[in-house]
Design a protein around this motif. Structure first.
Motif, PDB file in Angstrom:
ATOM      1  N   LYS A 131       0.812  -1.213   0.000  1.00 19.58           N
ATOM      2  CA  LYS A 131       0.000   0.000   0.000  1.00 19.58           C
ATOM      3  C   LYS A 131       0.847   1.265   0.000  1.00 19.58           C
ATOM      4  N   GLU A 132       2.031   1.191   0.620  1.00 17.34           N
ATOM      5  CA  GLU A 132       2.866   2.393   0.640  1.00 17.34           C
ATOM      6  C   GLU A 132       3.394   2.745  -0.738  1.00 17.34           C
ATOM      7  N   ASN A 133       3.286   1.816  -1.702  1.00 13.47           N
ATOM      8  CA  ASN A 133       3.740   2.097  -3.069  1.00 13.47           C
ATOM      9  C   ASN A 133       2.617   2.638  -3.956  1.00 13.47           C
ATOM     10  N   LEU A 134       1.432   2.762  -3.393  1.00 18.25           N
ATOM     11  CA  LEU A 134       0.298   3.280  -4.172  1.00 18.25           C
ATOM     12  C   LEU A 134       0.346   4.810  -4.204  1.00 18.25           C
ATOM     13  N   PRO A 135      -0.165   5.444  -5.249  1.00 19.18           N
ATOM     14  CA  PRO A 135      -0.773   4.796  -6.415  1.00 19.18           C
ATOM     15  C   PRO A 135       0.266   4.226  -7.385  1.00 19.18           C
ATOM     16  N   ILE A 136      -0.104   3.128  -8.028  1.00 25.45           N
ATOM     17  CA  ILE A 136       0.656   2.653  -9.183  1.00 25.45           C
ATOM     18  C   ILE A 136       0.156   3.483 -10.358  1.00 25.45           C
ATOM     19  N   GLU A 137       0.910   4.490 -10.734  1.00 30.79           N
ATOM     20  CA  GLU A 137       0.440   5.442 -11.743  1.00 30.79           C
ATOM     21  C   GLU A 137       0.674   4.921 -13.152  1.00 30.79           C
ATOM     22  N   LEU A 138      -0.208   5.314 -14.028  1.00 34.08           N
ATOM     23  CA  LEU A 138      -0.030   5.013 -15.446  1.00 34.08           C
ATOM     24  C   LEU A 138       1.158   5.793 -15.993  1.00 34.08           C
ATOM     25  N   PRO A 139       1.970   5.171 -16.821  1.00 31.33           N
ATOM     26  CA  PRO A 139       3.060   5.932 -17.450  1.00 31.33           C
ATOM     27  C   PRO A 139       2.493   6.866 -18.518  1.00 31.33           C
ATOM     28  N   TYR A 140       3.088   8.025 -18.644  1.00 28.75           N
ATOM     29  CA  TYR A 140       2.604   8.972 -19.654  1.00 28.75           C
ATOM     30  C   TYR A 140       3.173   8.645 -21.038  1.00 28.75           C
ATOM     31  N   ASP A 141       4.402   8.128 -21.083  1.00 30.11           N
ATOM     32  CA  ASP A 141       5.085   7.945 -22.367  1.00 30.11           C
ATOM     33  C   ASP A 141       4.675   6.613 -23.010  1.00 30.11           C
ATOM     34  N   VAL A 142       3.480   6.618 -23.574  1.00 27.03           N
ATOM     35  CA  VAL A 142       2.970   5.440 -24.286  1.00 27.03           C
ATOM     36  C   VAL A 142       2.576   5.855 -25.694  1.00 27.03           C
ATOM     37  N   SER A 143       2.480   4.877 -26.576  1.00 35.48           N
ATOM     38  CA  SER A 143       2.058   5.154 -27.950  1.00 35.48           C
ATOM     39  C   SER A 143       0.921   4.215 -28.317  1.00 35.48           C
ATOM     40  N   PHE A 144       0.094   4.664 -29.232  1.00 36.59           N
ATOM     41  CA  PHE A 144      -1.055   3.888 -29.673  1.00 36.59           C
ATOM     42  C   PHE A 144      -0.964   3.597 -31.167  1.00 36.59           C
ATOM     43  N   ASP A 145       0.262   3.483 -31.659  1.00 37.42           N
ATOM     44  CA  ASP A 145       0.447   3.294 -33.100  1.00 37.42           C
ATOM     45  C   ASP A 145       0.202   1.854 -33.528  1.00 37.42           C
ATOM     46  N   VAL A 146       0.124   0.926 -32.588  1.00 32.17           N
ATOM     47  CA  VAL A 146      -0.216  -0.460 -32.926  1.00 32.17           C
ATOM     48  C   VAL A 146      -1.363  -0.891 -32.016  1.00 32.17           C
ATOM     49  N   PRO A 147      -2.212  -1.827 -32.477  1.00 27.35           N
ATOM     50  CA  PRO A 147      -3.335  -2.266 -31.649  1.00 27.35           C
ATOM     51  C   PRO A 147      -2.851  -2.952 -30.375  1.00 27.35           C
ATOM     52  N   GLY A 148      -3.755  -3.028 -29.412  1.00 31.53           N
ATOM     53  CA  GLY A 148      -3.435  -3.710 -28.172  1.00 31.53           C
ATOM     54  C   GLY A 148      -3.122  -2.750 -27.045  1.00 31.53           C
ATOM     55  N   ASN A 149      -2.796  -3.322 -25.916  1.00 30.89           N
ATOM     56  CA  ASN A 149      -2.558  -2.560 -24.702  1.00 30.89           C
ATOM     57  C   ASN A 149      -1.110  -2.061 -24.657  1.00 30.89           C
ATOM     58  N   PRO A 150      -0.878  -0.746 -24.696  1.00 26.30           N
ATOM     59  CA  PRO A 150       0.499  -0.239 -24.690  1.00 26.30           C
ATOM     60  C   PRO A 150       1.257  -0.552 -23.401  1.00 26.30           C
ATOM     61  N   LEU A 151       0.547  -0.886 -22.322  1.00 21.88           N
ATOM     62  CA  LEU A 151       1.246  -1.250 -21.089  1.00 21.88           C
ATOM     63  C   LEU A 151       2.048  -2.545 -21.265  1.00 21.88           C
ATOM     64  N   ASP A 152       1.568  -3.422 -22.156  1.00 20.65           N
ATOM     65  CA  ASP A 152       2.318  -4.656 -22.440  1.00 20.65           C
ATOM     66  C   ASP A 152       3.648  -4.353 -23.113  1.00 20.65           C
ATOM     67  N   ARG A 153       3.759  -3.181 -23.742  1.00 16.87           N
ATOM     68  CA  ARG A 153       4.956  -2.841 -24.525  1.00 16.87           C
ATOM     69  C   ARG A 153       5.790  -1.759 -23.825  1.00 16.87           C
ATOM     70  N   HIS A 154       5.601  -1.602 -22.526  1.00 15.40           N
ATOM     71  CA  HIS A 154       6.294  -0.537 -21.799  1.00 15.40           C
ATOM     72  C   HIS A 154       7.173  -1.165 -20.723  1.00 15.40           C
ATOM     73  N   PRO A 155       8.388  -1.603 -21.075  1.00 14.60           N
ATOM     74  CA  PRO A 155       9.200  -2.383 -20.136  1.00 14.60           C
ATOM     75  C   PRO A 155       9.572  -1.634 -18.862  1.00 14.60           C
ATOM     76  N   THR A 156       9.830  -0.327 -18.933  1.00 10.68           N
ATOM     77  CA  THR A 156      10.258   0.371 -17.716  1.00 10.68           C
ATOM     78  C   THR A 156       9.116   0.499 -16.708  1.00 10.68           C
ATOM     79  N   TRP A 157       7.887   0.415 -17.181  1.00  5.79           N
ATOM     80  CA  TRP A 157       6.737   0.405 -16.263  1.00  5.79           C
ATOM     81  C   TRP A 157       6.356  -1.030 -15.909  1.00  5.79           C
ATOM     82  N   ARG A 158       6.324  -1.878 -16.915  1.00  4.09           N
ATOM     83  CA  ARG A 158       5.873  -3.259 -16.730  1.00  4.09           C
ATOM     84  C   ARG A 158       6.826  -4.057 -15.848  1.00  4.09           C
ATOM     85  N   ASP A 159       8.124  -3.934 -16.086  1.00  4.63           N
ATOM     86  CA  ASP A 159       9.110  -4.730 -15.353  1.00  4.63           C
ATOM     87  C   ASP A 159       9.424  -4.045 -14.021  1.00  4.63           C
ATOM     88  N   CYS A 160       9.382  -4.834 -12.935  1.00  2.00           N
ATOM     89  CA  CYS A 160       9.547  -4.256 -11.606  1.00  2.00           C
ATOM     90  C   CYS A 160      10.113  -5.307 -10.666  1.00  2.00           C
TER      91      CYS A 160
END
Length: 853
Positions: free
Chosen positions: A454-483
């Motif tokens: 809980k002390e790590n909340l909020p888990i914020e959405l990253p701003y630097d995403v792109s929508f140039d390909v279909p699907g969820n950009p969070l799957d393609r964002h390693p610095t946010w996804r990998d932890c």
């Protein structure tokens, strides 16, 4: 102000309210509270006239309750996550966050001139990290309490939006936003255990006395409590590990009419067959292209695959039934298997007809019913479906009693047992998209699924995403996804699914009680402000939002975030009608297709409509739902600029009962504006009047107290149009009165108070003009003097042989003899009698005198 000028007075009084902090709400234990809330809007960027009607209704209630001494909470926020912002980002190359916050700023700018009594200090958007961080904390508490879990499930998949949809978000087999044909897909998903609360959610509906009956019925049907029989068919020579097929049925009275067994493509038996048989695999894959809702399955062509397997009938073990994989059976309702009784179910009838299976009636309509019962499988053919219920045991039973008798008979004979089930399924909350609340868990190879700290909340959405390909950009964002794993510190991956946006709106009402709290709610504020005393919104949210919110309130109570009294969060619910408008069309000369024109492009002359520039006559489709695609929308900002906010408010409240649709017309808006101008002129004249008291004073003050009674009753009962009708009548009485200036001033100031919830700016101006102290919103609501409601005299019309000839004024308590004598003494009556006695005199007290000669 020599004439009514809304553009002058409305900004002035809005500034006065802001300077005084009139609508800022704070907990005050010394005053009774009142929490009024309208369903908060999605920030599309444009306010529409439906918003004006919805929020004005809430504003009337809020202002009225302020005047009656209540401490009012009337907040506003934004339901801001979701696909539209993501789609806009993909279309424009922008970012959902920028799109959303720009729209919020634009809509807030449009809202403020309408003068709503909103506490903007409590404003939040569900996409604010401060809000969804607390939502993540709720999720973790729910997870710890066992209210949320993860499992593989067959879901509705939108191939365009590329996300899972809840059943309620599928309309006619299509995604509710994309319109794409929904497919079945098996995914690992997060679920809320709403089904565990089915019984309580159903039973509690009976206590919601101030909810519309229609909404309660819709919820009861959705929860869908049913009593049925669960039993097994013995499988003949089934594959390894499968010796029976478990079935749940709500129609055990038709068991003797079984002609086949059907299983879902996702049933364990079907999956085993699929692994070994390419034809089965191909059929199942094709079936999964369809949706999973009952509506989609009902409308789809019934299709099946004969597995070649057979089961034994429980009452006649010599009888064997074929086992089909069928496209109309869901794995997550009942057992994922059914028996088909074509003679008594249309779906089964269609299936049996297509595959030439026996259609066996087990009973006939009551006039043909046989009382002889036989437990034998007798193949025969029926040409139609019998929809009645019937069962022949020791005694012939019909209706629901037949089902109960069949369950009892089966239990006595060792064929299964009675079971109560619910249609309501657990709420899948996982969505494969970016613009939503991140699910606060981490996937670790060593530890499995690990809740974030809980002390790590909020888990914020990253701003630097792109929508140039279909699907969820969070799957393609390693610095946010990998932890790092919160448990062991090893490399791990964040959950990239986000929450269904209906989660966001399922608890916002509780957050409004303490929007700055560092926990989801503040115990003291929730105890004081909850429940919502009056909730207002569209009936289209009867299932999606309202049922989910009722579950969430229970879950928040179980996790310590709401008091037990808030398990039903909305004490009263009102579902308002729509605002409609005529559609104006011409034909495209090239292809004949309709061309839709905005209302401002059209002028009305002699009962017809014409384009202002071209002069072309247009076709008018009256009272249609407002739609951007049909260009029949009304821009509230234009109405406010042309007529003022009070005119818009008065019109949307006056023309129709609030639960019904109201048609916006230019003529109606102009008439409302004209009336408000007349009210201002009457008040202005009274301000300069110095006439002495007169015999007409009492009559005017009596009319004033009748208006107080009727307007108060109208607001209390949500009869805003009836309240306004009384205000029209009171205005007319005031304008015609010959009372002295003191009585007129009192009546006019009371008129301002009674109009204040509907037209607050004009009311403040009149109040100030006539010498009222402070703001009219702070003045106590006028009270009725019951003595002034009693008339000393009454006027009675006199009819002779059914025709009105005269009228008399008598004391309200005059006797029948006194009334008859006075009626007979009238000159017109004497002439008709011409010396003769009447045959009959009928006195209806307080109403009329009828004389028959």
């Amino acid at each position: 102000m020599s004439s009514y000028a809304p553009s002058e007075i409305e900004p002035k009084w809005q500034a006065a309210w802001a300077d005084a902090g009139t609508f800022a709400s704070e907990r005050d234990e010394s005053k009774p509270k009142y929490y009024v809330l309208e369903m908060f809007p999605y920030p599309s960027g444009r306010l529409h006239i439906g918003h004006v009607r919805n929020y004005t209704m809430g504003d009337v209630v809020a202002r009225y309750k302020m005047s009656t001494g209540h401490n009012v909470l009337h907040p506003m926020g934004w339901d801001a996550f979701g696909m539209p912002a993501e789609n806009a980002a993909m279309a424009t190359g922008g970012h959902p966050s920028d799109y959303t916050y720009n729209n919020i700023a634009e809509m807030k700018t449009q809202m403020k001139p309408l003068g709503w009594s909103l506490d903007w200090n409590r404003e939040f958007a569900t996409c604010d990290p401060a809000y969804y961080g607390q939502q993540q904390a709720l999720f973790l508490d729910f997870l710890e309490k066992g209210l949320v879990y993860r499992k593989n499930a067959v879901v509705n998949w939108d191939p365009v939006d590329m996300t899972v949809l809840a059943n309620e978000q599928v309309e006619d087999g299509k995604g509710w936003r994309s319109g794409a044909e929904v497919e079945r897909r098996e995914l690992t998903q997060w679920f809320f255990k709403i089904s565990d609360h089915s019984e309580e959610l159903l039973e509690a509906l009976d206590g919601l006395d101030n909810w519309p009956a229609k909404v309660k019925l819709m919820q009861a049907n959705w929860i869908g409590k049913s009593r049925g029989l669960q039993f097994s068919f013995s499988l003949i020579d089934g594959p390894s590990g499968h010796d029976r097929v478990e079935v749940y049925t709500t129609r055990p009275d038709t068991l003797l009419g079984a002609s086949f067994v059907g299983i879902s493509p996702d049933h364990p038996l079907a999956k085993q067959l699929e692994a070994d048989n390419p034809d089965v695999a191909a059929f199942c894959a094709d079936v999964r292209k369809g949706g999973t809702t009952e509506e989609a399955l009902e409308k789809a062509e019934k299709r099946g695959f004969d597995t070649g397997l057979r089961v034994r009938h429980p009452f006649d073990t010599a009888a064997e039934l074929p086992v089909y994989i069928a496209n109309f059976i869901l794995m997550d309702y009942g057992t994922g298997a059914i028996f088909g009784c074509p003679a008594h179910d249309q779906r089964d009838f269609d299936f049996a007809t297509k595959y030439d299976l026996p259609i066996i009636p087990t009973f006939l309509p009551s006039e043909d019913a046989s009382t002889e019962f036989t437990a034998a499988y007798v193949p025969m053919k029926s040409e139609k479906v019998y929809y009645c219920k019937g069962f022949a045991g020791d005694d012939w039973q019909t209706g629901d009693a037949a089902v109960d008798a069949a369950i009892a008979f089966c239990e006595e004979n060792g064929v299964g047992h009675g079971v109560t089930k619910f249609r309501l399924r657990d709420w899948g909350l996982s969505r494969q998209r970016y613009w939503g609340c991140p699910i606060p868990v981490v996937h670790c190879d060593a530890c499995g699924v690990v809740p974030e700290k809980k002390e790590n909340l909020p888990i914020e959405l990253p701003y630097d995403v792109s929508f140039d390909v279909p699907g969820n950009p969070l799957d393609r964002h390693p610095t946010w996804r990998d932890c790092a794993c919160p448990s062991c510190g090893a490399e791990a991956r964040r959950e990239t699914d986000t929450m269904d946006t209906f989660v966001d709106s399922s608890w916002y009402f509780a957050r409004f009680t303490a929007p700055g709290a560092t926990t989801p709610t503040s115990a003291e504020d929730a105890a004081y402000w909850m429940n919502v005393d009056q909730y207002i919104g569209g009936i289209e949210h009867a299932i999606l939002h309202l049922l989910y919110s009722r579950f969430f309130a229970r879950a928040m109570h179980m996790t310590g975030h709401l008091p037990e009294t808030a398990k039903e969060p909305f004490d009263a619910l009102f579902t308002q009608g729509m605002v409609t408008h005529a559609i104006y069309t011409t034909k495209n000369p090239q292809d004949g297709r309709p061309v839709y024109h905005y209302p401002e492009e059209v002028e009305l002359r002699d009962g017809k409509a014409f384009l202002k520039e071209a002069g072309t006559e247009v076709t008018v489709i009256p009272s249609a739902k407002m739609s951007k695609s049909k260009n029949n929308v009304v821009d509230p900002t234009r109405i406010v600029a042309e007529f003022g906010a009070d005119t818009a408010r008065w019109f949307v409240l006056s023309d129709s009962p609030p639960e019904r649709d109201v048609e916006w017309t230019a003529a109606g808006a102009e008439a409302a504006h004209k009336h408000l101008g007349r009210v201002w002129r009457i008040a202005s004249d009274i301000a300069e009047d110095t006439s002495p008291a007169s015999d007409a004073d009492e009559a005017l003050l009596k009319e004033m107290h009748r208006a107080i009674r009727d307007v108060t009753g109208g607001i209390d009962s949500f009869g805003f149009n009836a309240a306004i009708a009384k205000l029209y009548a009171f205005t007319n009485a005031l304008s015609k009165s010959k009372a002295g200036s003191a009585a007129k001033r009192t009546a006019a100031m009371t008129l301002a108070q009674l109009m204040a919830p509907m037209t607050p700016h004009l009311a403040e101006e009149i109040w100030a003009l006539l010498g009222g102290q402070g703001l009219v919103i702070d003045a106590p609501w006028p009270e009725v003097d019951e003595a002034m409601l009693v008339d000393a005299t009454v006027t009675l019309p006199i009819q002779v042989n059914g025709k009105r000839k005269a009228e008399i004024v008598v004391a309200a308590d005059a006797s029948k003899d006194e009334i008859e004598a006075l009626a007979l003494s009238q000159d017109a009556v004497q002439r008709m009698l011409d010396g003769s006695a009447p045959k009959k005199i009928i006195v209806v007290p307080g109403r009329i005198v009828n004389i028959v000669i």
